[in-house]
Write a protein that holds these residues in place. Structure first.
Motif, short mmCIF file in Angstrom:
data_model
loop_
_atom_site.label_atom_id
_atom_site.label_comp_id
_atom_site.label_asym_id
_atom_site.label_seq_id
_atom_site.Cartn_x
_atom_site.Cartn_y
_atom_site.Cartn_z
N GLY A 239 2.41 1.67 -3.49
CA GLY A 239 1.49 2.33 -4.37
C GLY A 239 1.16 3.52 -4.36
O GLY A 239 1.01 4.48 -5.41
N ARG A 240 1.05 4.21 -3.18
CA ARG A 240 0.92 5.71 -2.82
C ARG A 240 2.20 6.44 -3.29
O ARG A 240 1.93 7.46 -3.83
CB ARG A 240 0.45 6.03 -1.48
CG ARG A 240 -0.90 5.23 -0.70
CD ARG A 240 -1.17 5.96 0.47
NE ARG A 240 -0.26 5.55 1.54
CZ ARG A 240 -0.17 4.41 2.18
NH1 ARG A 240 -1.31 3.57 2.08
NH2 ARG A 240 0.61 4.20 3.03
N ALA B 221 0.83 -1.14 0.12
CA ALA B 221 0.01 -0.14 0.08
C ALA B 221 0.79 1.32 -0.05
O ALA B 221 0.58 2.33 -0.80
CB ALA B 221 -0.95 -0.07 1.09
N SER C 275 -3.69 0.61 -6.44
CA SER C 275 -3.16 0.30 -5.16
C SER C 275 -3.83 -0.53 -4.35
O SER C 275 -3.19 -1.63 -3.81
CB SER C 275 -2.73 1.61 -4.21
OG SER C 275 -2.14 2.60 -5.01
#
Length: 405
Positions: A33-34, A30, A43
């Motif tokens: 992805g951010r 996570a 994400s």
């Protein structure tokens, strides 16, 4: 055979291994992805895939690990997830990818979901041995530069209990006018103690070059035999775009070994050499004042010609489905003591691979251990080889070079 430049090459950064830590792996996915801007929906899909892969390892495997890393070029960035396990394997992979197929009484949608969510997905499983999977996730819409497979890929893993790795690998392309960096892997591995790793990234700068080297000459070994050719006299980079690949093992392990490996990667990426021998000289100069390292450098030409120069105990071999031919390196420690360098000329088989790995992997593997793998992406082959031959008593690394067809 096409030019090496016709395939994708990527920087690898923000690399972390997770073993028996599904929550940490999901949190790290996570965060990645951010950070690289995948977007909220993409994400979330990445995290779901990581959860499925980690869950499959926990449910089915005897032992397994999950690797997360960022793939980046000048235009875009994505996330690669690599899952490796030892265990019963999958007898029928196509069936396992169909929804509703399960061996544990679940809905059986895990692998099928990962395949649908990922932009690319590769799996190899051998009953009684285990499974290796690679999934990649790009932003939406998928950028054109994300298409295709790299002809070079590899992985590194630190010794058990250590947070940094003294092994490294790197690759760059060379046109003869401007050697443009395409891909290198961070030598740092962060802790995976239940929370997202402290990410670090590599940067690279273009390098321009033109040089030649000299030595003696003779032929390459017969297929399936240990290679003992004489050195190539006046080894010269050919026309077109060549690919230079380095494998490096900093002496020992821990932060001082990682420092040596990082210095080697920097010298290699920013160097001006066109041939392995000249690149080795540049790395040798950069490693003075460090522990030193075992280093092997290869250059692959568009026509399949392979130039190789090795110092120390990096294992290098040309492998096909029916043979393994070992490449000759010389004793020494790059950065401390090297005898006269020699470049050896070989030919990479059209359906073969070049394997280079550190002594964190045993040399006691054969071409049979890679049977059924050579058509897969290089990163998957490297992971399978590390599973087969790796030891947790030392840093380990493996890099694979394939012919660009």
């Amino acid at each position: 055979m096409t030019s090496p430049g016709s395939t994708s090459m990527w920087d690898c950064e923000d690399v972390a291994w997770f073993r028996d830590q599904p929550e940490a792996a999901r949190g790290a996915a996570a965060a990645l992805g951010r950070r690289i801007g995948l977007g909220e929906q993409r994400s979330s899909q990445l995290v779901l895939a990581v959860a499925e892969l980690a869950g499959n390892i926990a449910k089915h495997a005897i032992d397994g690990s999950l690797l997360l890393r960022v793939l980046r070029n000048e235009a875009t960035a994505g996330v690669e997830v690599l899952a490796v396990d030892t265990g019963p394997g999958i007898a029928d992979v196509p069936a396992a990818l169909r929804d509703g197929v399960s061996t544990t009484g679940t809905l059986g949608i895990g692998l099928g979901a990962v395949q649908r969510l990922a932009d690319s997905f590769h799996i190899h499983s051998q009953p009684g041995v285990g499974t290796v999977q690679v999934a990649r996730f790009w932003p939406r819409p998928e950028p054109p530069s994300a298409a295709g497979e790299s002809m070079v890929g590899g992985i590194t893993r630190p010794i058990g209990g250590e947070q940094v790795c003294g092994d490294a690998w790197a690759v760059r392309t060379d046109t003869g006018e401007q050697a443009s960096l395409r891909h290198s892997e961070s030598t740092t591995r962060r802790g995976t103690s239940g929370s997202a790793p402290d990410w670090s990234a590599l940067t690279g700068r273009p390098a321009a070059a033109r040089t030649t080297t000299s030595s003696e000459r003779v032929s390459s070994p017969r297929p399936g035999t240990v290679g003992r050719p004489a050195a190539v006299r006046a080894a010269v980079a050919g026309p077109g775009e060549g690919v230079l690949v380095m494998s490096c093992d900093g002496l020992g392990h821990g932060p001082m070994a990682a420092r040596a490996a990082q210095a080697a990667v920097h010298a290699f990426k920013t160097g001006t050499a066109r041939t392995p021998e000249q690149a080795m000289e540049q790395v040798h100069g950069a490693l003075r004042g460090t522990r030193g390292a075992a280093v092997a450098i290869a250059r692959l030409e568009p026509d399949g010609r392979l130039l190789f120069c090795g110092v120390g105990n990096i294992t290098a071999a040309l492998v096909t489905n029916s043979s393994r031919s070992t490449l000759l390196s010389h004793p020494g420690i790059t950065g401390h003591q090297m005898h006269q360098l020699r470049t050896y000329e070989h030919r990479l088989p059209a359906h073969g691979i070049l394997v280079m790995h550190s002594d964190g992997l045993s040399e006691r593997w054969t071409h049979r251990d890679l049977a059924g793998l050579i058509h897969h992406p290089p990163a998957l082959i490297a992971a399978a080889l590390m599973r087969q031959a790796g030891t947790r008593r030392d840093d380990a690394s493996a890099v694979i070079v394939k012919a660009a067809l």
